[in-house]
Design a protein around this motif. Sequence first.
Motif, PDB file in Angstrom:
ATOM      1  N   LEU A   1      23.085   0.681  19.589  1.00 20.87           N
ATOM      2  CA  LEU A   1      24.268   0.810  20.445  1.00 20.87           C
ATOM      3  C   LEU A   1      23.890   1.313  21.837  1.00 20.87           C
ATOM      4  O   LEU A   1      24.474   0.883  22.841  1.00 20.87           O
ATOM      5  CB  LEU A   1      25.268   1.772  19.800  1.00 20.87           C
ATOM      6  CG  LEU A   1      26.034   1.240  18.585  1.00 20.87           C
ATOM      7  CD1 LEU A   1      26.837   2.357  17.934  1.00 20.87           C
ATOM      8  CD2 LEU A   1      26.950   0.090  18.989  1.00 20.87           C
ATOM      9  N   ALA A   2      22.926   2.223  21.905  1.00 19.78           N
ATOM     10  CA  ALA A   2      22.500   2.744  23.207  1.00 19.78           C
ATOM     11  C   ALA A   2      21.918   1.632  24.071  1.00 19.78           C
ATOM     12  O   ALA A   2      22.194   1.551  25.280  1.00 19.78           O
ATOM     13  CB  ALA A   2      21.476   3.862  23.013  1.00 19.78           C
TER      14      ALA A   2
ATOM     15  N   THR B   1      16.226  12.794  15.395  1.00 16.77           N
ATOM     16  CA  THR B   1      15.711  11.439  15.598  1.00 16.77           C
ATOM     17  C   THR B   1      14.210  11.391  15.353  1.00 16.77           C
ATOM     18  O   THR B   1      13.695  10.474  14.704  1.00 16.77           O
ATOM     19  CB  THR B   1      16.027  10.956  17.027  1.00 16.77           C
ATOM     20  OG1 THR B   1      17.433  11.010  17.234  1.00 16.77           O
ATOM     21  CG2 THR B   1      15.531   9.537  17.243  1.00 16.77           C
ATOM     22  N   THR B   2      13.485  12.381  15.862  1.00 16.16           N
ATOM     23  CA  THR B   2      12.039  12.437  15.654  1.00 16.16           C
ATOM     24  C   THR B   2      11.707  12.576  14.178  1.00 16.16           C
ATOM     25  O   THR B   2      10.761  11.971  13.676  1.00 16.16           O
ATOM     26  CB  THR B   2      11.437  13.613  16.439  1.00 16.16           C
ATOM     27  OG1 THR B   2      11.740  13.451  17.828  1.00 16.16           O
ATOM     28  CG2 THR B   2       9.927  13.678  16.262  1.00 16.16           C
TER      29      THR B   2
ATOM     30  N   GLU C   1       9.004   5.127  18.963  1.00 17.27           N
ATOM     31  CA  GLU C   1       9.193   5.410  20.384  1.00 17.27           C
ATOM     32  C   GLU C   1      10.380   4.649  20.957  1.00 17.27           C
ATOM     33  O   GLU C   1      11.117   5.165  21.802  1.00 17.27           O
ATOM     34  CB  GLU C   1       7.921   5.058  21.154  1.00 17.27           C
ATOM     35  CG  GLU C   1       7.970   5.453  22.620  1.00 17.27           C
ATOM     36  CD  GLU C   1       8.239   6.938  22.813  1.00 17.27           C
ATOM     37  OE1 GLU C   1       8.963   7.275  23.772  1.00 17.27           O
ATOM     38  OE2 GLU C   1       7.753   7.751  22.013  1.00 17.27           O
ATOM     39  N   GLU C   2      10.609   3.426  20.478  1.00 18.38           N
ATOM     40  CA  GLU C   2      11.725   2.633  20.994  1.00 18.38           C
ATOM     41  C   GLU C   2      13.060   3.300  20.673  1.00 18.38           C
ATOM     42  O   GLU C   2      13.966   3.354  21.512  1.00 18.38           O
ATOM     43  CB  GLU C   2      11.678   1.223  20.396  1.00 18.38           C
ATOM     44  CG  GLU C   2      12.742   0.286  20.955  1.00 18.38           C
ATOM     45  CD  GLU C   2      12.645  -1.108  20.364  1.00 18.38           C
ATOM     46  OE1 GLU C   2      13.502  -1.946  20.691  1.00 18.38           O
ATOM     47  OE2 GLU C   2      11.709  -1.357  19.575  1.00 18.38           O
ATOM     48  N   THR C   3      13.185   3.818  19.452  1.00 19.38           N
ATOM     49  CA  THR C   3      14.418   4.503  19.058  1.00 19.38           C
ATOM     50  C   THR C   3      14.600   5.786  19.848  1.00 19.38           C
ATOM     51  O   THR C   3      15.694   6.085  20.355  1.00 19.38           O
ATOM     52  CB  THR C   3      14.391   4.817  17.552  1.00 19.38           C
ATOM     53  OG1 THR C   3      14.288   3.595  16.823  1.00 19.38           O
ATOM     54  CG2 THR C   3      15.640   5.560  17.117  1.00 19.38           C
ATOM     55  N   LEU C   4      13.530   6.560  19.970  1.00 17.87           N
ATOM     56  CA  LEU C   4      13.597   7.805  20.730  1.00 17.87           C
ATOM     57  C   LEU C   4      13.965   7.546  22.184  1.00 17.87           C
ATOM     58  O   LEU C   4      14.805   8.243  22.765  1.00 17.87           O
ATOM     59  CB  LEU C   4      12.252   8.530  20.658  1.00 17.87           C
ATOM     60  CG  LEU C   4      11.938   9.260  19.353  1.00 17.87           C
ATOM     61  CD1 LEU C   4      10.466   9.647  19.313  1.00 17.87           C
ATOM     62  CD2 LEU C   4      12.803  10.488  19.206  1.00 17.87           C
ATOM     63  N   ALA C   5      13.338   6.537  22.780  1.00 21.10           N
ATOM     64  CA  ALA C   5      13.588   6.246  24.192  1.00 21.10           C
ATOM     65  C   ALA C   5      15.041   5.845  24.422  1.00 21.10           C
ATOM     66  O   ALA C   5      15.666   6.261  25.405  1.00 21.10           O
ATOM     67  CB  ALA C   5      12.646   5.142  24.671  1.00 21.10           C
TER      68      ALA C   5
ATOM     69  N   VAL D   1      20.850   6.694  12.684  1.00 18.66           N
ATOM     70  CA  VAL D   1      20.142   6.902  13.953  1.00 18.66           C
ATOM     71  C   VAL D   1      19.718   5.568  14.558  1.00 18.66           C
ATOM     72  O   VAL D   1      19.855   5.346  15.772  1.00 18.66           O
ATOM     73  CB  VAL D   1      18.929   7.826  13.731  1.00 18.66           C
ATOM     74  CG1 VAL D   1      17.959   7.747  14.907  1.00 18.66           C
ATOM     75  CG2 VAL D   1      19.389   9.265  13.526  1.00 18.66           C
ATOM     76  N   ARG D   2      19.220   4.670  13.730  1.00 22.78           N
ATOM     77  CA  ARG D   2      18.796   3.363  14.248  1.00 22.78           C
ATOM     78  C   ARG D   2      19.992   2.551  14.736  1.00 22.78           C
ATOM     79  O   ARG D   2      19.886   1.805  15.718  1.00 22.78           O
ATOM     80  CB  ARG D   2      18.019   2.615  13.174  1.00 22.78           C
ATOM     81  CG  ARG D   2      16.627   3.206  12.947  1.00 22.78           C
ATOM     82  CD  ARG D   2      15.921   2.588  11.768  1.00 22.78           C
ATOM     83  NE  ARG D   2      14.559   3.105  11.643  1.00 22.78           N
ATOM     84  CZ  ARG D   2      13.804   2.970  10.563  1.00 22.78           C
ATOM     85  NH1 ARG D   2      14.276   2.326   9.498  1.00 22.78           N
ATOM     86  NH2 ARG D   2      12.581   3.464  10.535  1.00 22.78           N
ATOM     87  N   THR D   3      21.127   2.698  14.061  1.00 24.88           N
ATOM     88  CA  THR D   3      22.349   2.053  14.553  1.00 24.88           C
ATOM     89  C   THR D   3      22.723   2.598  15.926  1.00 24.88           C
ATOM     90  O   THR D   3      23.095   1.839  16.837  1.00 24.88           O
ATOM     91  CB  THR D   3      23.504   2.285  13.562  1.00 24.88           C
ATOM     92  OG1 THR D   3      23.186   1.684  12.309  1.00 24.88           O
ATOM     93  CG2 THR D   3      24.805   1.689  14.091  1.00 24.88           C
TER      94      THR D   3
END
Length: 230
Positions: A185-186, A118-119, A125-129, A179-181
């Motif tokens: 979903l998360a 992911t990194t 940061e929003e995606t990682l979080a 990953v962004r999808t």
Amino acid sequence: MDDGTVDRPIDEEAPSSGSADDGAAPDPGPGATGSTASDDEPAPLAEEAVGDGRRKYVEVVTADGDRHEHGDSYLRETEAAFLVSTAPGFPRGETVTYGKDDLARVSVEQHHSSCFITTAVAGEEETLAALRGFRDDALAPSPAGRPLVTLYEAVSPPIAATLAARPDGATARAVRRLVRTCARLARRRERAAPPRSAAIGALLVAIYAVGLVVASVGHVLAAVGVGDSE
């Protein structure tokens, strides 16, 4: 890979802690506190090698050419050895010790988190979080999820390195979309009520698994010299 890689060739003697004249430890001066590090209390690596104390990917190559990889680990150095552990306190049962006399090289790759892929492809940061939250809240506490986290952290660092080296390649672009999808979903899962949240979580894991497979194929192709179109 956020802070780069540090290679530590094992070809120099460790500096002596004593003076050149009599081998005695230097006087720390008035008001100084603390104790001298020993093998039982390892001294930390220099700041440029350790970064800010976060977990990291460590590769150790022995003098015989054997290669050992440690994902998401902590690293310390003593005068005679490097210590690699899965826990910051370096407990005996979770620490591997490599004597410097038997080593050829130690490489360190520093990460902001254990979300290596992911990194590499979508460091927002929003995606990682969002994905860290799913890992910590849903996968890590689950008997079924913990092996998935362990497997991911074991195999993903070198794959992430390949993606980071080719951020505009077809593989990185495809994995970035997946990953962004998963991150969307998360966030949706956090707002959903059971059993819908469980279904969303299962879908997220499946999509991320597809992303990991795509990334793995790209990593293998890069290793054999097949180009990744942009």
